[in-house]
Design a protein around this motif. Structure first.
Motif, short mmCIF file in Angstrom:
data_model
loop_
_atom_site.label_atom_id
_atom_site.label_comp_id
_atom_site.label_asym_id
_atom_site.label_seq_id
_atom_site.Cartn_x
_atom_site.Cartn_y
_atom_site.Cartn_z
N SER A 31 23.55 -28.57 86.52
CA SER A 31 22.46 -29.50 86.82
C SER A 31 21.81 -30.00 85.52
O SER A 31 21.95 -29.39 84.47
N LEU A 32 21.09 -31.10 85.63
CA LEU A 32 20.52 -31.73 84.45
C LEU A 32 19.50 -30.83 83.77
O LEU A 32 18.58 -30.32 84.41
N LEU A 33 19.63 -30.69 82.46
CA LEU A 33 18.71 -29.86 81.70
C LEU A 33 17.30 -30.43 81.76
O LEU A 33 16.32 -29.68 81.88
N ARG A 34 17.16 -31.74 81.70
CA ARG A 34 15.82 -32.33 81.73
C ARG A 34 15.12 -32.04 83.05
O ARG A 34 13.90 -31.83 83.08
N SER A 35 15.87 -31.99 84.14
CA SER A 35 15.28 -31.67 85.44
C SER A 35 14.83 -30.22 85.49
O SER A 35 13.76 -29.91 86.05
N HIS A 36 15.63 -29.33 84.93
CA HIS A 36 15.25 -27.92 84.90
C HIS A 36 13.99 -27.72 84.06
O HIS A 36 13.09 -26.95 84.44
N ARG A 37 13.91 -28.40 82.94
CA ARG A 37 12.75 -28.23 82.05
C ARG A 37 11.46 -28.75 82.68
O ARG A 37 10.42 -28.11 82.61
N ARG A 38 11.56 -29.90 83.31
CA ARG A 38 10.35 -30.61 83.73
C ARG A 38 9.93 -30.30 85.17
O ARG A 38 8.75 -30.44 85.50
N PHE A 57 21.70 -39.88 94.31
CA PHE A 57 22.75 -39.36 93.43
C PHE A 57 22.27 -38.21 92.55
O PHE A 57 23.03 -37.67 91.75
N ASP A 58 21.01 -37.82 92.70
CA ASP A 58 20.46 -36.71 91.91
C ASP A 58 21.30 -35.45 92.09
O ASP A 58 21.80 -35.17 93.19
N ASN A 59 21.44 -34.69 91.00
CA ASN A 59 22.22 -33.44 91.01
C ASN A 59 23.65 -33.67 91.50
O ASN A 59 24.22 -32.83 92.20
N ALA A 60 24.20 -34.83 91.11
CA ALA A 60 25.56 -35.21 91.52
C ALA A 60 25.72 -35.18 93.04
O ALA A 60 26.80 -34.89 93.56
N GLY A 61 24.62 -35.50 93.74
CA GLY A 61 24.66 -35.52 95.20
C GLY A 61 24.69 -34.16 95.85
O GLY A 61 24.81 -34.07 97.07
N GLN A 62 24.57 -33.11 95.06
CA GLN A 62 24.62 -31.74 95.60
C GLN A 62 23.22 -31.30 96.00
O GLN A 62 22.66 -30.34 95.45
N VAL A 63 22.66 -32.03 96.97
CA VAL A 63 21.30 -31.79 97.45
C VAL A 63 21.34 -31.85 98.97
O VAL A 63 21.75 -32.87 99.54
N GLY A 96 27.81 -37.63 82.54
CA GLY A 96 28.23 -36.88 81.36
C GLY A 96 27.65 -35.49 81.32
O GLY A 96 27.25 -34.92 82.35
N ASP A 97 27.59 -34.93 80.12
CA ASP A 97 27.10 -33.57 79.88
C ASP A 97 25.63 -33.47 80.31
O ASP A 97 24.79 -34.25 79.85
N PRO A 98 25.30 -32.52 81.18
CA PRO A 98 23.92 -32.42 81.67
C PRO A 98 22.92 -32.00 80.61
O PRO A 98 21.71 -32.11 80.82
N ARG A 99 23.40 -31.53 79.47
CA ARG A 99 22.49 -31.15 78.40
C ARG A 99 22.00 -32.36 77.60
O ARG A 99 21.07 -32.24 76.81
N ASP A 100 22.65 -33.50 77.81
CA ASP A 100 22.27 -34.74 77.15
C ASP A 100 21.11 -35.37 77.92
O ASP A 100 21.20 -35.60 79.13
N VAL A 156 24.04 -38.24 85.98
CA VAL A 156 24.93 -37.60 86.95
C VAL A 156 25.88 -36.69 86.20
O VAL A 156 26.59 -37.13 85.29
N SER A 157 25.91 -35.43 86.58
CA SER A 157 26.75 -34.46 85.88
C SER A 157 27.99 -34.13 86.71
O SER A 157 28.43 -34.91 87.55
N ALA A 158 28.50 -32.93 86.48
CA ALA A 158 29.73 -32.49 87.13
C ALA A 158 29.43 -31.80 88.46
O ALA A 158 28.30 -31.40 88.74
N LEU A 159 30.46 -31.66 89.27
CA LEU A 159 30.37 -30.84 90.47
C LEU A 159 30.51 -29.37 90.09
O LEU A 159 31.02 -29.03 89.02
#
Length: 493
Positions: A102-109, A282-288, A319-323, A328-331
């Motif tokens: 999952s996206l790093l920015r989402s985890h942080r914020r 499309f958040d979390n690559a649709g895994q919601v 791309g890379d969720p740390r960016d 949209v990241s990977a499944l």
């Protein structure tokens, strides 16, 4: 460094179980594989029936003292947990991003701060609910929330720590002890949480973590006679297996099982808002589980809406969720990727037309599937009825309000629905008719922890959140006291 000491993005993680306040290793392990690049990032202890039994017995042993602890003291420990989570947001964020993609920015914020809120909110609520009194015909009725015992918490991989603590928080605040089984595809932040609870001063055995595969660790946990409450977030088939096992011990269940939610856009909607809400799916690559995967659009605006959604979704960065720039990241896992891709392949073969995406991202490879929008799917087809759990949206049209409601409710699920309209009367009228546990009107993903959460139909059993959580995690008792000065002589009712 031992086999059970990993360093993930610079953060040390002990990958043994946490049982009775001690780290416990298993003879076997499983790999924690990062979705970002499919590399193994840790070897994790793989528990089984023995570890589960040891954890349940540790929780049972710790229960009387934890339940008897004054609620203010329990709550104080949980607030310390919340404080420590906040102090370690960065560690928790980078580990979970590496572990589940999952996206790093989402985890942080958002995600990790919400973990702290889960503990703090229910610690506060437990104190507020301590022995409320009612006055009925001169009698005093004292309502008490007595802890149920040992709670099993089985959580999913799409938001593993946040969804776990949304159950663990109220269970502990109510005076229960907990045995948690984190998802095998993203287990690592549960281990960090164990360290945090110990640092906060939580007594040994109050919180336990057993890692492992569903069949080897999950199955004996759900069937264990020492469990008093069981909550699970996951798939309908797995829930059926769990319910069968738990039924033998008459264990109350709380299930959240996903959805196939509609996002309904009327011709009087603010189209800018409607498009933004659609692309947000499309958040979390649709895994919601809550996402509005089925876009239902009034036929008079369908052409413009479809063009605008497609254009805006095409700008999403994968791309890379740390960016920080990634949208949209990977499944999560190769097995899930193949299953999700199969839904899209079959839909296209059956006549659905991709107007965006439609397959893997060849430039990135690995587990990256392009954001996809499908139109012209046949009514009742698999892509419109089954939970795909990936970056895939479908667009259908409707002509009347009744047709919109009929299509929105034409699903075995009933977790959520989103409605976009500029007519306040329609908003009230249609929201009342939608068969869903949560309905958002001109917004999405807004929910206070005091509100009830759960689904209808195959989306689950029960409600949690606010006092509904304490209804589930406790045995609610009413003690009725006669007026002072009455004799013990029996009174006619």
């Amino acid at each position: 460094m031992s086999d059970f000491q990993a360093v993930v993005e610079g953060v040390p993680v002990d990958t043994r179980h946490w049982i009775g306040g001690e780290r416990v290793a298993s003879a076997t392990t499983f790999d924690s594989v990062s979705p970002i690049d499919e590399t193994v990032i840790a070897q994790v202890s793989a528990g089984g029936a023995d570890e589960v039994d040891r954890a349940v017995r540790a929780a049972r042993k710790a229960f009387p003292a934890w339940a008897a602890l004054p609620v203010a003291e329990r709550s104080a420990i949980l607030r310390r947990v919340a404080d420590l989570v906040e102090s370690r947001v960065e560690d928790l964020a980078v580990v979970e991003t590496r572990d589940n993609g999952s996206l790093l920015r989402s985890h942080r914020r958002g995600v990790m701060p919400r973990v702290a809120t889960n503990f703090r909110f229910f610690a506060d609520l437990a104190e507020q609910l301590a022995h409320p009194d009612l006055e009925v015909r001169d009698h005093r009725e004292r309502i008490s929330y007595d802890p149920a015992g040992v709670v099993a918490v089985i959580t999913p991989w799409n938001a593993p720590l946040m969804l776990a603590t949304w159950r663990i928080g109220p269970a502990l605040a109510a005076g229960n002890t907990v045995v948690a089984k984190p998802p095998e595809w993203a287990p690592l932040t549960a281990s960090l949480l164990a360290d945090i609870t110990a640092e906060a001063g939580m007594p040994p055995g109050v919180f336990n973590v057993v890692q492992g595969m569903g069949g080897q660790a999950g199955a004996p946990l759900t069937a264990h006679p020492g469990i008093d409450r069981l909550c699970f977030t996951g798939s309908v088939p797995t829930a059926g297996v769990i319910a069968t096992a738990a039924a033998k011990n008459i264990v109350p269940l709380s299930f959240e099982l996903g959805g196939k939610s509609p996002l309904v856009v009327f011709d009087d909607a603010d189209l800018d808002l409607a498009v933004d809400l659609a692309v947000e799916q499309f958040d979390n690559a649709g895994q919601v589980c809550l996402k509005g995967a089925r876009l239902l659009v009034h036929d008079t605006i369908a052409e413009e809406f479809t063009a605008r959604v497609t254009k805006q979704a095409s700008t999403l960065v994968q791309g890379d969720p740390r960016d920080e720039a990634t949208d949209v990241s990977a499944l999560i896992h190769r097995r899930h990727f193949d299953q999700m891709a199969g839904f899209v392949e079959r839909a296209i073969a059956d006549g659905a037309r991709p107007i965006l995406g439609g397959g893997p991202n060849e430039e990135l490879g690995g587990l990256y599937f392009r954001p996809t929008i499908l139109v012209d799917a046949a009514p009742g087809s698999e892509i419109l009825t089954e939970e795909v759990f990936g970056p895939v949206l479908t667009i259908e049209t409707f002509a009347t309000e009744d047709e919109a409601v009929q299509k929105a409710n034409d699903t075995r699920f009933g977790l959520a629905a989103t409605l976009v309209t500029g007519d306040p009367d329609r908003a009230e009228r249609v929201s009342d008719r939608l068969d869903a546990g949560t309905v958002w009107v001109n917004c999405f993903f807004v929910r206070d922890l005091a509100a009830p959460f759960g689904g209808n139909g195959k989306s689950g059993i029960g409600r949690e959140g606010g006092v509904w959580s304490f209804d589930f995690y406790t045995n609610v008792k009413n003690s009725v006291f006669a007026p002072t000065g009455w004799t013990t002589e029996r009174k006619d009712s």
